[in-house]
Design a protein around this motif. Structure first.
Motif, PDB file in Angstrom:
ATOM      1  N   VAL A   3       0.823  -1.210   0.000  1.00 46.83           N
ATOM      2  CA  VAL A   3       0.000   0.000   0.000  1.00 46.83           C
ATOM      3  C   VAL A   3       0.850   1.250   0.000  1.00 46.83           C
ATOM      4  N   ILE A 186      -9.191  10.653   0.900  1.00 48.22           N
ATOM      5  CA  ILE A 186      -9.000   9.636   1.930  1.00 48.22           C
ATOM      6  C   ILE A 186     -10.217   8.708   2.001  1.00 48.22           C
ATOM      7  N   PHE A 190     -10.603   4.697   1.076  1.00 43.74           N
ATOM      8  CA  PHE A 190     -10.890   3.653   2.050  1.00 43.74           C
ATOM      9  C   PHE A 190     -12.190   2.920   1.731  1.00 43.74           C
ATOM     10  N   ALA A 202      -4.008  11.197   2.944  1.00 44.55           N
ATOM     11  CA  ALA A 202      -3.677  11.491   4.337  1.00 44.55           C
ATOM     12  C   ALA A 202      -2.337  12.208   4.432  1.00 44.55           C
ATOM     13  N   PRO A 240      -6.005  17.909  20.520  1.00 44.08           N
ATOM     14  CA  PRO A 240      -6.277  17.427  19.164  1.00 44.08           C
ATOM     15  C   PRO A 240      -7.734  17.600  18.795  1.00 44.08           C
TER      16      PRO A 240
ATOM     17  N   VAL B  89      -1.744  17.099  13.079  1.00 42.02           N
ATOM     18  CA  VAL B  89      -2.231  16.178  12.048  1.00 42.02           C
ATOM     19  C   VAL B  89      -3.669  15.764  12.370  1.00 42.02           C
ATOM     20  N   SER B  91      -7.086  13.748  12.792  1.00 43.25           N
ATOM     21  CA  SER B  91      -7.256  12.336  13.108  1.00 43.25           C
ATOM     22  C   SER B  91      -7.551  11.518  11.860  1.00 43.25           C
ATOM     23  N   ILE B  92      -8.342  12.095  10.956  1.00 36.63           N
ATOM     24  CA  ILE B  92      -8.738  11.333   9.781  1.00 36.63           C
ATOM     25  C   ILE B  92      -7.543  11.103   8.859  1.00 36.63           C
ATOM     26  N   ALA B  93      -6.464  11.869   9.037  1.00 40.49           N
ATOM     27  CA  ALA B  93      -5.251  11.626   8.270  1.00 40.49           C
ATOM     28  C   ALA B  93      -4.280  10.740   9.038  1.00 40.49           C
ATOM     29  N   PRO B  96      -5.164   6.669   8.543  1.00 40.27           N
ATOM     30  CA  PRO B  96      -4.628   6.056   7.320  1.00 40.27           C
ATOM     31  C   PRO B  96      -3.114   5.875   7.354  1.00 40.27           C
ATOM     32  N   LEU B  97      -2.414   6.812   8.005  1.00 41.52           N
ATOM     33  CA  LEU B  97      -0.959   6.699   8.051  1.00 41.52           C
ATOM     34  C   LEU B  97      -0.524   5.508   8.901  1.00 41.52           C
ATOM     35  N   VAL B  99      -2.376   2.678   9.032  1.00 44.93           N
ATOM     36  CA  VAL B  99      -2.933   1.459   8.436  1.00 44.93           C
ATOM     37  C   VAL B  99      -1.869   0.527   7.837  1.00 44.93           C
ATOM     38  N   PRO B 100      -0.845   1.042   7.145  1.00 45.36           N
ATOM     39  CA  PRO B 100       0.151   0.120   6.586  1.00 45.36           C
ATOM     40  C   PRO B 100       0.820  -0.734   7.657  1.00 45.36           C
ATOM     41  N   PHE B 101       0.839  -0.258   8.900  1.00 44.72           N
ATOM     42  CA  PHE B 101       1.540  -0.998   9.952  1.00 44.72           C
ATOM     43  C   PHE B 101       0.601  -1.872  10.774  1.00 44.72           C
ATOM     44  N   LEU B 104      -6.510  -2.716   9.036  1.00 43.02           N
ATOM     45  CA  LEU B 104      -7.831  -2.165   9.341  1.00 43.02           C
ATOM     46  C   LEU B 104      -8.352  -2.805  10.619  1.00 43.02           C
ATOM     47  N   TYR B 116      -2.668  10.985  20.370  1.00 45.12           N
ATOM     48  CA  TYR B 116      -3.250  12.296  20.675  1.00 45.12           C
ATOM     49  C   TYR B 116      -3.319  12.531  22.179  1.00 45.12           C
ATOM     50  N   LEU B 183     -13.760   5.357   9.875  1.00 43.23           N
ATOM     51  CA  LEU B 183     -13.047   5.269   8.592  1.00 43.23           C
ATOM     52  C   LEU B 183     -12.509   3.850   8.391  1.00 43.23           C
ATOM     53  N   VAL B 184     -12.023   3.219   9.468  1.00 39.53           N
ATOM     54  CA  VAL B 184     -11.535   1.852   9.361  1.00 39.53           C
ATOM     55  C   VAL B 184     -12.521   0.880  10.024  1.00 39.53           C
TER      56      VAL B 184
END
Lengths: 242, 259
Positions: A3, A186, A190, A202, A240, B89, B91-93, B96-97, B99-101, B104, B116, B183-184
């Motif tokens: 990805v 985004i 998804f 993102a 945040p 940053v 939260s919605i970004a 996704p950052l 997710v690769p690690f 979902l 946060y 989102l996930v």
């Protein structure tokens, strides 16, 4: 990790930036939304906050509006605004799809940090300075414009900075409810299982957020240096945004 | 059995359409809450679980980080700088950052939210430890307290009011942020909100939104209660508030206002 390569490819492809619904257009929409909402919130929030601070009234409200704002999920408020008959999801000029609903929500969420910081800033003007001004025979208005406002500026500015970051984040979340802006890259990614695209979006959102914060911090520092304000180093606690 | 089923089916259309039917689609509808109780409770449970895990992870990471940062001033600047960058940053970004690690999964949401919470909590711990008067620390050392005992018996209890203020901010905003986890597909009540928007189901949307706010205020009240029980001395004369404001000056009071 595939990805990540997909995300990289998406970022490098020219077609993902240009054209109808490309990232450049969405970026423009979101920046426009952010700036408009921030200006609206300043227009509404600053007079209220500074006025209340000057009069020393409504402190409970001014301070607690931040707590309430923090507890209400931006996502939920956006969802309600979009589902209401008005303003609904209609496009609004250069602001794009669901422009008015998003604009309203963004303005609402920019208000708490502006109002709380503005109020606290005026209230925190040291009592001896206030007394000295009164002793010099300054009227209420003179005291406000020449003593309270200059001394309150740094804290007001950090409130505006907080609001800016918050508005940018909220504008991104708007995409979860069919709003305009970069968040759509985004969410589309998804919801359609094109995770590379989602991650690429993102990255762009995060980078622009950091740039905005850097610019705001720089502007704040510059202004503080010019004024040589003794209180310029004060910042409030960040939190945040959702 | 078939007879009763038929009877039920026959009587249903005759009755008033429920307030969450397609036709009426009311915002507030107790029938919805009653009929979909399990779904709503599941979502609220997941919401609560994600929030509690994230804040707990945030606290677990914040304490050692704050202690390290206090020991090494150079580290403090970078820890604070990093946390400011992170809170910027959206939260919605951030999800996704991750997710690769982490994929979902719920882990993605919990880790993101913990990061946060961490930004708020590290500041609160540092600020709290700083609010402990130096003469108190010295007296304790004079009484023969070692570094560990000093921290646990003296510094942490005295830092508690400031730390708890940070914990309240972190918890309340985590509850709100959890919704974005939809989102996930792990957003607790956020999943219901998302479903409510896409299917134009007002009762579902409003119920989930109201529950989010209720959970936030309930957890907030719980923390306030815990703080009252843990710091009985603050109630005797409001002395801590005065000391703290005097010690940490403007920033301390400003943060209190923020909190």
């Amino acid at each position: 990790m595939r990805v990540l390569r997909d995300a990289w490819d998406y970022l490098l492809a020219g077609s993902s930036w240009t054209g109808d619904g490309g990232m450049l257009e969405l970026l423009g929409q979101q920046l426009l939304l952010t700036v408009t909402a921030l200006l609206l919130a300043l227009l509404v929030g600053l007079p209220v906050a500074l006025g209340l601070g000057h009069l020393g009234r409504g402190g409970f409200l001014a301070v607690n509006i931040s707590n309430v704002g923090r507890a209400v999920p931006t996502f939920a408020l956006l969802a309600v605004l979009v589902t209401l008959g008005w303003p609904g999801t209609d496009a609004f000029g250069p602001y794009g799809r669901a422009g008015i609903a998003t604009l309203l929500a963004l303005t609402l969420f920019a208000l708490p940090p502006i109002i709380t910081n503005g109020y606290v800033a005026v209230r925190e003007v040291p009592a001896d300075v206030q007394e000295a001004a009164q002793g010099m025979g300054m009227t209420g208005a003179q005291r406000f414009w020449r003593v309270e406002l200059p001394l309150a500026m740094p804290l007001v500015a950090s409130g505006v900075r907080l609001a800016l970051v918050q508005v940018w984040a909220t504008a991104t979340i708007a995409a979860l409810v069919a709003g305009p802006g970069l968040g759509r890259v985004i969410t589309d990614g998804f919801y359609r299982s094109q995770y590379g695209q989602g991650i690429a979006g993102a990255v762009v959102v995060a980078v622009v957020a950091l740039l905005l914060e850097l610019v705001a911090a720089g502007a704040q520092r510059l202004a503080a240096r010019e004024r040589r304000d003794p209180l310029a180093t004060v910042t409030t606690g960040h939190h945040p945004t959702g | 059995m078939p007879v009763t089923l038929l009877a039920a089916a026959a009587s249903a259309p005759a009755a008033e359409p429920s307030c969450y039917s397609r036709l009426t689609n009311e915002w507030f509808c107790l029938d919805y809450v009653r009929d979909r109780r399990e779904e709503v409770l599941d979502a609220a449970g997941q919401h609560l679980l994600i929030t509690v895990l994230a804040v707990a992870l945030g606290v677990a990471l914040a304490v050692p980080l704050a202690l390290l940062a206090r020991r090494l001033p150079r580290l403090e600047a970078s820890v604070l700088g990093l946390s400011t960058g992170l809170y910027t940053v959206p939260s919605i970004a951030l999800f996704p950052l991750l997710v690769p690690f982490t994929g979902l999964t719920m882990t993605t949401v919990v880790i993101g939210l913990a990061l946060y919470a961490l930004t708020v909590l590290v500041r609160a711990f540092l600020e709290g430890l700083r609010s402990v008067p130096d003469e108190v620390r010295e007296s304790a050392r004079g009484l023969g307290y070692g570094a560990g005992r000093l921290l646990v018996r003296i510094e942490l209890p005295l830092a508690l009011p400031v730390v708890m203020a940070g914990l309240r901010v972190a918890t309340v905003s985590t509850v709100a942020l959890t919704t974005v986890g939809s989102l996930v597909s792990y957003g607790g009540l956020g999943n219901l909100i998302r479903d409510g928007v896409t299917t134009n189901f007002r009762a579902e949307l409003m119920t989930a939104a109201v529950l989010c706010v209720v959970i936030a205020f309930a957890l907030d009240a719980l923390i306030v209660l815990a703080q009252r029980l843990l710091t009985p001395w603050t109630r005797t004369r409001g002395s801590t508030r005065a000391t703290r404001a005097g010690r940490s000056g403007r920033s301390g009071r400003a943060q209190e206002a923020e909190a």
